[in-house]
Motif scaffolding. Structure first.
Motif, short mmCIF file in Angstrom:
data_model
loop_
_atom_site.label_atom_id
_atom_site.label_comp_id
_atom_site.label_asym_id
_atom_site.label_seq_id
_atom_site.Cartn_x
_atom_site.Cartn_y
_atom_site.Cartn_z
N LEU A 229 0.29 -4.09 2.73
CA LEU A 229 0.52 -3.49 1.42
C LEU A 229 -0.65 -2.62 0.98
CD1 LEU A 229 2.17 -6.44 -0.55
CD2 LEU A 229 3.30 -4.49 0.55
N LYS A 231 -2.09 -0.76 -2.48
CA LYS A 231 -1.94 -0.80 -3.93
C LYS A 231 -2.05 0.60 -4.52
CE LYS A 231 -4.39 -5.19 -3.64
NZ LYS A 231 -5.68 -5.87 -3.91
N LYS A 232 -1.00 1.06 -5.15
CA LYS A 232 -0.98 2.40 -5.74
C LYS A 232 -1.65 2.40 -7.11
CE LYS A 232 3.11 4.34 -5.28
NZ LYS A 232 4.59 4.48 -5.25
N SER A 236 1.85 -0.64 -8.63
CA SER A 236 2.84 -1.07 -7.64
C SER A 236 2.22 -1.02 -6.24
CB SER A 236 4.07 -0.18 -7.70
OG SER A 236 3.75 1.16 -7.34
N SER A 237 2.95 -1.51 -5.26
CA SER A 237 2.47 -1.51 -3.88
C SER A 237 3.51 -0.89 -2.96
CB SER A 237 2.17 -2.94 -3.41
OG SER A 237 1.12 -3.52 -4.17
N LYS A 238 3.05 -0.38 -1.83
CA LYS A 238 3.95 0.15 -0.82
C LYS A 238 3.51 -0.37 0.54
CE LYS A 238 3.60 4.25 0.88
NZ LYS A 238 3.58 5.72 1.09
N THR A 239 4.46 -0.48 1.44
CA THR A 239 4.15 -0.95 2.79
C THR A 239 3.64 0.20 3.63
OG1 THR A 239 5.86 -2.66 2.65
CG2 THR A 239 5.08 -2.06 4.85
N ASP A 395 -7.05 -0.68 1.08
CA ASP A 395 -5.69 -0.95 0.61
C ASP A 395 -5.46 -0.45 -0.82
OD1 ASP A 395 -7.29 -2.74 -0.72
OD2 ASP A 395 -6.05 -4.51 -0.30
N ARG A 396 -6.25 0.53 -1.23
CA ARG A 396 -6.10 1.15 -2.54
C ARG A 396 -6.69 2.56 -2.45
NH1 ARG A 396 -9.56 -3.01 -2.36
NH2 ARG A 396 -11.78 -2.67 -2.83
N GLU A 418 -2.19 7.83 -2.16
CA GLU A 418 -1.02 7.14 -1.59
C GLU A 418 -0.80 7.61 -0.16
OE1 GLU A 418 3.77 6.57 -2.34
OE2 GLU A 418 2.50 7.36 -3.94
#
Length: 419
Positions: A229, A231-232, A236-239, A395-396, A418
């Protein structure tokens, strides 16, 4: 990374400059015939003011764009934009020249210092060493019935290695075919149709072609890439496909960020990744970099640890005129006040009417592919080390730079919000 610049001068309508850096499909870079030691010796003769100016200029452009579009991926090439405007700079005079010099970070430098610095940097980048390949080429395509200032042409021949060739611009199809063939050859068929047509008012095309290909010093194993994941900014999160690798890297952990360098080839170039602390933001990190990038350009201590970073692609495109104006470069865009008289006798008066930059980057297990395009239009009115192994998980949103460690040049800078 492959690319080309075209600078078109017109008598009646807009001309343009196109700088396009497109990536190679293959990342198994062909070694250049130079040792790291010899390259470092050459780099020691480089005027660092030119590199510092290009880096600073690029970060200021990045700042303006990031403030305009804080929620999109921004990626650009400070060096290519600086080189493109540098060729046009050789045709400027008066306040036009002063404003360009100020925006480009060349204030107080002579034309000789600027041109020789770019010449040395151009030569050195092409002596890229094992695992990294860089190719640059310049050319000037001239309308055969138009008179140019010889000194302007000679300057670009001497310092940019730009060949000059006269063409019959009245035969638009043949001119387009000739120039596109040259660009196609220099970019290894990645930009086959750069120029679409020649207008009756076009008098010159200045073309720069750039090719870059780099492979990680230590490739990421594809088998180690897993879904994870990211973190946006909106919470929210995206894979994403998260690559993973353990090893020894230049790494630093500060109070509000972590940074790591992932080397290409023999370490002469690398990808700098800067991740803000979870309690901080990308915006706060960028403010720190914009204000003083030196802390991110100095060497970090070697540390053992794990790096996890997304496999990603990012594309970006934007007109740079408003950003350049906010940096104090106004008169070069003014039809009545601009002075580009060192290009050709006036009247007609020449001015810059368009500056657009487009870019592309892909980071995967084998290495990095990058691309950028700059369009500059010229018109005329009549014509610290941790105690334990680190574990850095990107992850961000984060900041990146592709940098030449021996020259200090940041070839690309960007902010990835992103992947």
């Amino acid at each position: 990374m492959k690319g080309s610049i075209i600078l078109t001068f017109t008598k009646l309508t807009a001309g343009f400059v196109v700088l396009s850096l497109l990536s190679s499909c293959s990342l198994s870079a062909k070694p250049s015939q130079i040792s790291i030691q010899d390259r470092q010796e050459t780099a020691s003769n480089l005027d660092t003011k030119v590199v510092k100016a290009a880096n600073g200029f690029g970060l200021q452009i990045h700042k303006q764009l990031a403030l305009q579009d804080p929620d999109v991926n921004i990626f650009l090439s400070p060096l290519s934009i600086s080189m493109a405007l540098g060729m046009a700079y050789n045709g400027s005079s008066g306040t036009t020249k002063e404003q360009m010099a100020s925006a480009l970070g060349w204030k107080g430098m002579s034309d000789e210092e600027i041109n020789r610095g770019n010449q040395t940097l151009n030569t050195l980048l092409q002596k890229s060493g094992k695992g990294v390949e860089v190719h640059m080429a310049n050319s000037m395509w001239l309308r055969k019935d138009f008179s140019f200032n010889k000194k302007f042409l000679d300057t670009n021949k001497t310092y940019y290695g730009a060949k000059a060739e006269e063409l019959d611009f009245n035969d638009s199809d043949k001119t387009v075919q000739t120039i596109n063939k040259w660009v196609d050859e220099q970019t290894k068929a990645k930009i086959p149709n750069l120029l679409k047509q020649v207008d009756p008012s076009d008098v010159m095309f200045l073309v720069n072609a750039v090719y870059f290909k780099g492979a990680w010093t230590q490739e990421f194993r594809t088998a180690d890439t897993k879904d994870d994941l990211f973190k946006k900014k909106n919470g929210s999160s995206k894979t994403v496909k998260m690559m993973s690798q353990q090893g020894s890297y230049e790494y630093v952990k500060a109070e509000d960020y972590e940074a790591v360098r992932l080397p290409y080839g023999e370490g002469q170039m690398d990808l700098l990744v800067v991740l803000p602390d979870e309690q901080s933001t990308l915006q706060a990190l960028q403010e720190k970099i914009w204000q003083d990038p030196s802390q991110f350009q100095k060497p970090f201590k070697k540390s053992s640890g794990q790096i996890r970073i997304p496999r990603f692609k990012a594309e970006y495109g934007k007109s740079l005129i408003e950003s350049l104006k906010k940096m104090g470069m106004n008169i070069p865009f003014d039809p009545l006040q601009a002075d580009l008289s060192r290009i050709a006798a006036t009247p007609p008066n020449l001015f810059i009417g368009k500056v657009t930059h487009k870019s592309y980057i892909e980071v995967n297990e084998k290495g990095t592919e990058a691309a950028a395009a700059t369009v500059v239009g010229v018109k005329t009115t009549s014509l610290e080390q941790p105690q334990d192994p680190f574990d850095l998980k990107v992850d961000r949103p984060f900041f990146i730079a592709i940098e030449d460690r021996q020259t200090g040049a940041w070839l690309f800078v960007g902010s990835i919000v992103e992947p």
